[in-house]
Scaffold this active site. Sequence first.
Site, mmCIF file in Angstrom:
data_model
loop_
_atom_site.group_PDB
_atom_site.id
_atom_site.type_symbol
_atom_site.label_atom_id
_atom_site.label_comp_id
_atom_site.label_asym_id
_atom_site.label_seq_id
_atom_site.Cartn_x
_atom_site.Cartn_y
_atom_site.Cartn_z
ATOM 1 C CG HIS A 204 -1.872 1.121 1.314
ATOM 2 N ND1 HIS A 204 -3.231 0.980 1.110
ATOM 3 C CD2 HIS A 204 -1.675 2.432 1.625
ATOM 4 C CE1 HIS A 204 -3.822 2.162 1.265
ATOM 5 N NE2 HIS A 204 -2.899 3.061 1.590
ATOM 6 C CD GLU A 205 1.553 3.652 3.660
ATOM 7 O OE1 GLU A 205 1.738 4.691 2.992
ATOM 8 O OE2 GLU A 205 0.546 3.493 4.380
ATOM 9 C CG HIS B 285 0.113 5.959 -0.911
ATOM 10 N ND1 HIS B 285 -0.997 6.304 -1.645
ATOM 11 C CD2 HIS B 285 -0.348 5.590 0.324
ATOM 12 C CE1 HIS B 285 -2.090 6.146 -0.914
ATOM 13 N NE2 HIS B 285 -1.722 5.701 0.281
ATOM 14 C CG HIS C 141 -6.213 6.137 -0.209
ATOM 15 N ND1 HIS C 141 -5.988 7.242 0.565
ATOM 16 C CD2 HIS C 141 -5.379 5.178 0.251
ATOM 17 C CE1 HIS C 141 -5.063 6.965 1.479
ATOM 18 N NE2 HIS C 141 -4.675 5.715 1.300
ATOM 19 C CE1 TYR D 129 -8.146 5.637 3.151
ATOM 20 C CE2 TYR D 129 -10.045 7.028 3.625
ATOM 21 C CZ TYR D 129 -8.685 6.864 3.509
ATOM 22 O OH TYR D 129 -7.861 7.923 3.764
#
Length: 260
Positions: A159-160, A163, A169, A215
């Site tokens: 996930h990071e 980014h 997101h 999310y």
Amino acid sequence: MTPAFFFSVCLSMTAVCLRAAVIRNITDESLGASAIIEKVNANSTKVLVHGDIVPTATRNAVPCTAIGCKWPKTGPFVYVPVSIGLNTVSSSQERDVIINALVTFHASTCIRFVWRTTHRDFLHFFSGQGCYSYLGRQNGGQLVSLQRNGCLFQSTVQHEVLHALGFHHEQVRSDRDLHVRILTANIIPGKEHNFVKVQTNNLGTPYDFNSVMHYGRFHFSKNRKPTIVAKSNPNLNFGNAFQMSANDIARVNRLYGCCE
């Protein structure tokens, strides 16, 4: 590192290898990436936008990949130098979680992580206050925080890193209103900015409830009621991905021209 079986991903450009251990899952990721990040960052005093992105004063992060924050491509590969801070891990197993998560990109994209030597631009993984990253390539060494005892999971590393490669997101992408409703009445006061829609480059890929970048239904809820609901099915559960989806991988490949 001491696991029984190793494999090496050799990188011809730098003549160095990331040596990664094939190990069993040593931690419980039952919450999924987004829920883990929300939980760990709940008490963080770090200034973040959209839950886990470090804001920059010098450029608008989205869509920054169109104006210089993509990582450069050399031949068929995109080489991203990395370093791991000594405070980030206390054991070879914790280090392996990070390395193995990075190597998952090697298996399905043209991204290749190499150990940082004299590179100016690189990702530095360290144990900060929470899980967070910058969006896209910055100038110089850029921090990716993976707090020990909280963020060291394959899903959160992916996930990071996504980014850092330039991806936002899923629920804030430009066409999200066609697919979800944001229930602002249920959002914790002061957290509404985490749901602001941005002008993303969706790269011709469909909206993806299975994305590791999505999310969950109850993120930032003040009353245990949903903050995000799917228009196609208000009871749909999402936001608990343990790994990159096929669409996450397709976006990396399309943004960085991995099939060219």
